[in-house]
Scaffold this active site. Structure first.
Site, mmCIF file in Angstrom:
data_model
loop_
_atom_site.group_PDB
_atom_site.id
_atom_site.type_symbol
_atom_site.label_atom_id
_atom_site.label_comp_id
_atom_site.label_asym_id
_atom_site.label_seq_id
_atom_site.Cartn_x
_atom_site.Cartn_y
_atom_site.Cartn_z
ATOM 1 C CB CYS A 31 -0.925 -0.002 1.218
ATOM 2 S SG CYS A 31 -1.911 1.495 1.380
ATOM 3 C CB CYS B 50 -0.543 2.318 4.049
ATOM 4 S SG CYS B 50 -2.173 1.770 3.541
ATOM 5 C CG ASP B 51 3.282 1.165 4.442
ATOM 6 O OD1 ASP B 51 2.804 1.599 5.499
ATOM 7 O OD2 ASP B 51 3.119 -0.005 4.044
#
Length: 328
Positions: free
Chosen positions: A133, A136-137
């Site tokens: 992701c 997300c990261d």
């Protein structure tokens, strides 16, 4: 007991909830405790969902869908489904909290999960440089050198997004041409931070406590080489989340839930499927939403045959005098 339970809270689940709620079926939507909203919660700009000419962020789109479903009477529960019992007239769903919900019908809209490469280093270093992701990261890889594995739209979107943070983004693809749409390819090709590594597969991921690189295997001649990296994002597709219904619902050769023709009817009466869990080909938010519409309408007619309140009868009229849902 409920008229209908919807498992899943992505575009398919929430669209089904909107339609079912407007038909006075008071649907119960079972959203995951950690993955509510589906895969669009991990997407940045959504530019191809009708009605948003300037685009919309994935999480914002899902929040709007949820609000619309709740406006018409859908109830959303944030808990994880651990098992389902689909045989018989009453469908039972057991939650992680221990609660058991029952309904006359069920819509299964659990979507799909990111596909893994399937090598040892991937599992060992997951969360320590291996990610699925970018949204997300990506922040954690500022001024780092990273790679995206894949050649489809998702891979191009991930790579383009990650250039906001990383100093260099390699795209590793096992072929010499991409599967992504033309517009997504063009964006990636024009980005100076992106470099393509063609005809290559990730054979191993290097690093003890964190990713330090990958071993690449040439898919043409079998030769191997190493590429130094600080992180790797895997974007090679998704697998339908069907683990809850194995042995209960028929599946296709692709592993998706079998449905009868263009309907949402599964192999078990009263159980319907919607979204990516039955679609191995298109897997778009808008097609999932359309699939959710079909499932809700199929549920209405199924309940009508049972004589349950709120569903239209064979002529399209509401049963037991309940208010008629709008046609649009």
């Amino acid at each position: 007991m409920r008229h209908v339970i919807i498992i899943g809270s992505g575009p398919a689940g929430y669209t089904a909830a909107i339609y079912a709620a407007r038909a006075n079926l008071e649907p119960l939507v079972l959203a995951s405790s950690v993955e509510a909203g589906g895969e669009l919660m991990n997407t940045t700009e959504v530019e191809n969902f009708p009605g948003f000419p300037e685009g919309i962020q994935g999480p914002e789109l899902m929040a709007k869908m949820q609000a619309q479903a709740e406006r018409f009477g859908a109830e959303v529960v944030y808990d994880d489904v651990v098992s389902v019992e689909l045989d018989g007239p009453v469908k039972k769903v057991t939650m992680g909290s221990g609660a058991v919900h029952e309904a006359s019908s069920l819509i299964y809209a659990t979507g799909s999960a990111p596909r893994k490469i399937g090598i040892e280093g991937e599992q060992r270093l997951s969360g320590r440089g291996v990610s699925y992701c970018a949204t997300c990261d990506g922040f954690f890889f500022r001024e780092k050198t990273i790679a995206v594995v894949g050649g489809g739209d998702s891979a191009m979107e991930e790579a383009t997004f990650l250039t906001k943070f990383a100093s260099k983004v390699y795209v590793i693809h096992r072929r010499d041409e991409l599967r992504a749409s033309k517009i997504m390819q063009e964006r990636a090709f024009k980005n100076d931070k992106i470099e393509f590594v063609w005809n290559s597969a990730v054979a191993d991921i290097l690093g003890d406590e964190a990713v330090t690189g990958v071993v690449l295997e040439n898919t043409v001649d079998g030769s191997r080489s190493e590429l130094a990296l600080d992180g790797i994002f895997v974007a090679i597709g998704n697998d339908p989340r069907t683990h809850l219904v194995h042995g209960q619902l028929d599946l296709t050769d692709e592993g998706t839930i079998w449905v009868d023709g263009r309907s949402s009817r599964t192999s078990v009466p009263g159980v319907f499927a919607a979204g990516d869990v039955l679609d191995p080909t298109y897997r778009q938010a808008v097609t999932a939403a359309g699939s959710g519409t079909i499932a809700a309408l199929d549920v209405e007619h199924y309940l009508a045959a049972l004589g349950e309140a709120g569903a239209p009868d064979a002529t399209g009229d509401q049963i037991e005098g309940l208010p008629e849902a709008d046609a649009a």
